[in-house]
Design a protein around this motif. Structure first.
Motif, PDB file in Angstrom:
ATOM      1  N   ASP A 193       1.108   4.048  -5.399  1.00 29.53           N
ATOM      2  CA  ASP A 193       1.381   3.142  -4.422  1.00 29.53           C
ATOM      3  C   ASP A 193      -0.344   3.772  -4.921  1.00 29.53           C
ATOM      4  O   ASP A 193      -1.508   2.902  -4.491  1.00 29.53           O
ATOM      5  N   GLY A 197      -1.773   2.450  -8.452  1.00 20.23           N
ATOM      6  CA  GLY A 197      -1.914   1.396  -7.524  1.00 20.23           C
ATOM      7  C   GLY A 197      -1.256   0.605  -6.443  1.00 20.23           C
ATOM      8  O   GLY A 197      -0.557   0.444  -7.339  1.00 20.23           O
ATOM      9  N   ASN A 198      -1.763  -0.417  -6.128  1.00 15.46           N
ATOM     10  CA  ASN A 198      -1.388  -0.992  -5.222  1.00 15.46           C
ATOM     11  C   ASN A 198      -2.292  -2.690  -4.798  1.00 15.46           C
ATOM     12  O   ASN A 198      -3.409  -2.250  -4.951  1.00 15.46           O
ATOM     13  N   ASP A 199      -1.400  -3.766  -4.172  1.00 16.97           N
ATOM     14  CA  ASP A 199      -1.917  -4.318  -4.082  1.00 16.97           C
ATOM     15  C   ASP A 199      -2.576  -5.232  -2.277  1.00 16.97           C
ATOM     16  O   ASP A 199      -3.349  -5.310  -1.689  1.00 16.97           O
ATOM     17  N   GLN A 203      -6.491   0.209  -2.102  1.00 17.72           N
ATOM     18  CA  GLN A 203      -5.150   0.959  -3.069  1.00 17.72           C
ATOM     19  C   GLN A 203      -5.214   0.848  -4.439  1.00 17.72           C
ATOM     20  O   GLN A 203      -4.281   0.323  -5.083  1.00 17.72           O
ATOM     21  N   PHE A 204      -6.441  -0.258  -4.844  1.00 18.84           N
ATOM     22  CA  PHE A 204      -6.634  -0.140  -6.994  1.00 18.84           C
ATOM     23  C   PHE A 204      -8.360   0.409  -6.678  1.00 18.84           C
ATOM     24  O   PHE A 204      -9.420  -0.522  -6.287  1.00 18.84           O
ATOM     25  N   ASN A 206     -10.435  -0.075  -8.828  1.00 19.85           N
ATOM     26  CA  ASN A 206     -11.184  -0.867 -10.131  1.00 19.85           C
ATOM     27  C   ASN A 206     -12.365  -0.268 -10.805  1.00 19.85           C
ATOM     28  O   ASN A 206     -12.685   1.094 -10.486  1.00 19.85           O
ATOM     29  N   ARG A 260       4.631  -0.890 -12.575  1.00 19.52           N
ATOM     30  CA  ARG A 260       3.737  -1.430 -12.133  1.00 19.52           C
ATOM     31  C   ARG A 260       2.069  -2.151 -12.084  1.00 19.52           C
ATOM     32  O   ARG A 260       1.441  -2.578 -12.093  1.00 19.52           O
ATOM     33  N   SER A 261       1.703  -1.420 -13.601  1.00 23.58           N
ATOM     34  CA  SER A 261       0.549  -1.415 -14.606  1.00 23.58           C
ATOM     35  C   SER A 261       0.750  -3.098 -14.293  1.00 23.58           C
ATOM     36  O   SER A 261       0.010  -4.024 -14.367  1.00 23.58           O
ATOM     37  N   LEU A 264       0.437  -6.102 -11.448  1.00 24.77           N
ATOM     38  CA  LEU A 264      -0.662  -5.580 -10.923  1.00 24.77           C
ATOM     39  C   LEU A 264      -1.524  -6.960 -11.909  1.00 24.77           C
ATOM     40  O   LEU A 264      -2.614  -7.460 -11.241  1.00 24.77           O
ATOM     41  N   LEU A 270      -6.696  -9.232  -8.860  1.00 24.67           N
ATOM     42  CA  LEU A 270      -6.480  -8.179  -9.218  1.00 24.67           C
ATOM     43  C   LEU A 270      -7.188  -8.142 -10.581  1.00 24.67           C
ATOM     44  O   LEU A 270      -7.714  -6.864 -11.465  1.00 24.67           O
ATOM     45  N   TYR A 280     -10.307  -1.878 -15.622  1.00 26.05           N
ATOM     46  CA  TYR A 280      -8.964  -1.086 -15.016  1.00 26.05           C
ATOM     47  C   TYR A 280      -8.026  -1.052 -15.900  1.00 26.05           C
ATOM     48  O   TYR A 280      -6.832   0.457 -16.116  1.00 26.05           O
TER      49      TYR A 280
END
Length: 472
Positions: A193, A197-199, A203-204, A206, A260-261, A264, A270, A280
């Motif tokens: 997270d 990263g997360n949405d 938590q992202f 960029n 996860r990558s 996102l 994102l 990113y």
């Protein structure tokens, strides 16, 4: 920050490799998971979600001298000095407690000014990872505690008063909202997270944030867990949660990181930034190279056989894809052809437009999840682990180390896998320590991003793995 981690790895590497049994938080799945693994995974995900919705009670709720706030590690069941280890700023283990404080340092204040967000210590863009996100806060919760106990273990309102009771169990704690960090998939989800990263808000990280001065994001589940651990994996711990298999933790971490990558990347908010894609997701080193305009200039980029993209197009950051290419060949050969085909198809789709790229990302993401499930049930034997290390440095994969990020993952992987063999008692600590010089040479080859040279790194990594081969 990334170079700081590498320095910490090198300083602690000898101890890490030499002492069997010292490892990250436990992975082994408790007996109650074994009957139906897939159902258990879903229950754990639900528990993690429930924990996030609970009330965060604050570090002070864990800090009693009869709980986790002792000065001496003399507890019968747990060390009981966990709070001290968490906040010891002189060690890598204190990184989470430092997280909020660094927001007031000159570098962070300069980033906040460039981004126009004011003081980072009160900016949602920063607090999502430099503090503990909490929808509901108890009276002892403090933002300036940084990344606190409940950021990882989950909001404690449901289990705080019962997790130390006589007769309780880890399974009961999980059912009441504690996040099962002994499970690799659950732990990876929590760590990533912030470390990928997360949405969720804040938590992202960029490209705009990194352009303002934020360090690049880099993470490897088992290695970073080891650097920040605050417990001992003793007989009691193993009885309650099982013994960690670091090799499994590494492989699952790589698969979940890729999932996860790609997840996102596929999110509309994102994946783009105005008319530009969100940089990113791309490999930093592919663009951040020195520019030569002289007539006799030679391009510094090397051809990458894993990325079928047109010349001059920035490639997706495939550090986890490369590691999975090594793992899938050994630990999940039935999925190897599908995985490799989908990985290449995803890179190729990046040249066709966002629509085809997102479709290809979704297919590859599903395979990454299938790999995580299969790795979670794999033993990762001594022979398999040596074979994965060989594959990482093999002629089939080493030509893909053309950029910095993938190379960093490779040397961290070799370190983690060798240490995992030590922790499992399959390689002696003394033998592993004798190879530290070779591993440190590979670390030295990625010590400075601006000085990274692919061919030199490949030689250093190959030398380390050839030396490790003698342990077989």
């Amino acid at each position: 920050m990334h170079n700081t981690w590498l320095m910490a790895v090198q300083r602690l590497g000898g101890i890490r490799a030499a002492i069997a049994g010292v490892t990250c938080l436990a992975l082994a799945i408790g007996a109650f998971f074994i009957a139906n693994f897939a159902a258990a995974e879903r229950l754990e995900a639900q528990a993690a979600s429930a924990a996030a919705r609970g009330t965060h009670m604050g570090v002070g709720s864990c800090a009693g001298s009869t709980c986790h706030g002792r000065n001496e590690a003399d507890g019968e069941v747990v060390r009981q000095d966990e709070l001290w280890r968490w906040q010891e700023e002189s060690t890598p283990g204190g990184a989470h407690s430092r997280a909020f404080r660094v927001l007031g340092e000159p570098r962070s204040l300069a980033i906040g000014k460039k981004l126009g967000i004011g003081d980072p210590r009160s900016a949602a863009m920063c607090l999502g990872c430099h503090s503990t996100p909490a929808a509901a806060k108890g009276p002892r919760f403090q933002v300036n505690d940084g990344v606190s106990c409940e950021a990882c273990h989950g909001a404690a309102s449901g289990w705080l008063s019962s997790h130390y009771a006589t007769g309780t169990s880890h399974a009961r704690n999980v059912s009441q909202g504690m996040i099962p960090l002994d499970n690799a998939q659950a732990r990876a989800g929590v760590c990533l997270d912030c470390h990928l990263g997360n949405d969720a808000p804040g938590q992202f990280v960029n490209h705009r944030i990194m352009a303002a001065g934020h360090p690049r994001i880099s993470f490897e589940l088992d290695l970073f867990s080891t650097l920040t651990q605050h417990h001992d994996e003793d007989a009691d711990y193993r009885q309650r949660k099982g013994k960690t298999n670091s090799m499994r933790m590494w492989a699952v971490g790589q698969a979940i990181a890729l999932e996860r990558s790609l997840s996102l990347f596929g999110k509309p908010g994102l994946g783009t930034e105005g008319v530009f894609p969100e940089f990113y997701f791309f490999d930093c080193h592919s663009c951040h190279r020195r520019i030569y305009d002289e007539e006799d200039a030679r391009p510094t980029a090397l051809a990458n056989p894993g990325r079928p993209i047109p010349t001059g197009m920035p490639p997706y950051n495939d550090e986890n894809m490369i590691m999975l290419s090594a793992a899938v060949r050994i630990a999940a050969p039935g999925l190897a052809q599908q995985y490799e085909s989908q990985a290449r198809a995803f890179h190729a789709a990046m040249a066709q437009g966002r629509g085809p790229a997102v479709e290809a990302a979704n297919r590859l993401r599903q395979t990454a999840m299938a790999l995580a499930d299969q790795f979670s049930r794999s033993d990762f034997t001594r022979a398999q682990t040596f074979s994965i290390m060989e594959a990482i440095a093999s002629e089939a994969i080493s030509p893909r180390y053309t950029d910095y990020e993938g190379s960093v993952q490779a040397v961290m992987a070799v370190d983690t896998l060798l240490s995992g063999l030590v922790n499992q008692g399959q390689v002696s600590g003394g033998a592993a320590t004798s190879l530290r010089a070779q591993i440190n040479q590979a670390y030295a080859a990625v010590a400075e991003p601006n000085g990274y040279k692919p061919l030199e790194f490949r030689r250093a990594l190959g030398g380390a793995v050839r030396t490790i081969r003698s342990l077989q």
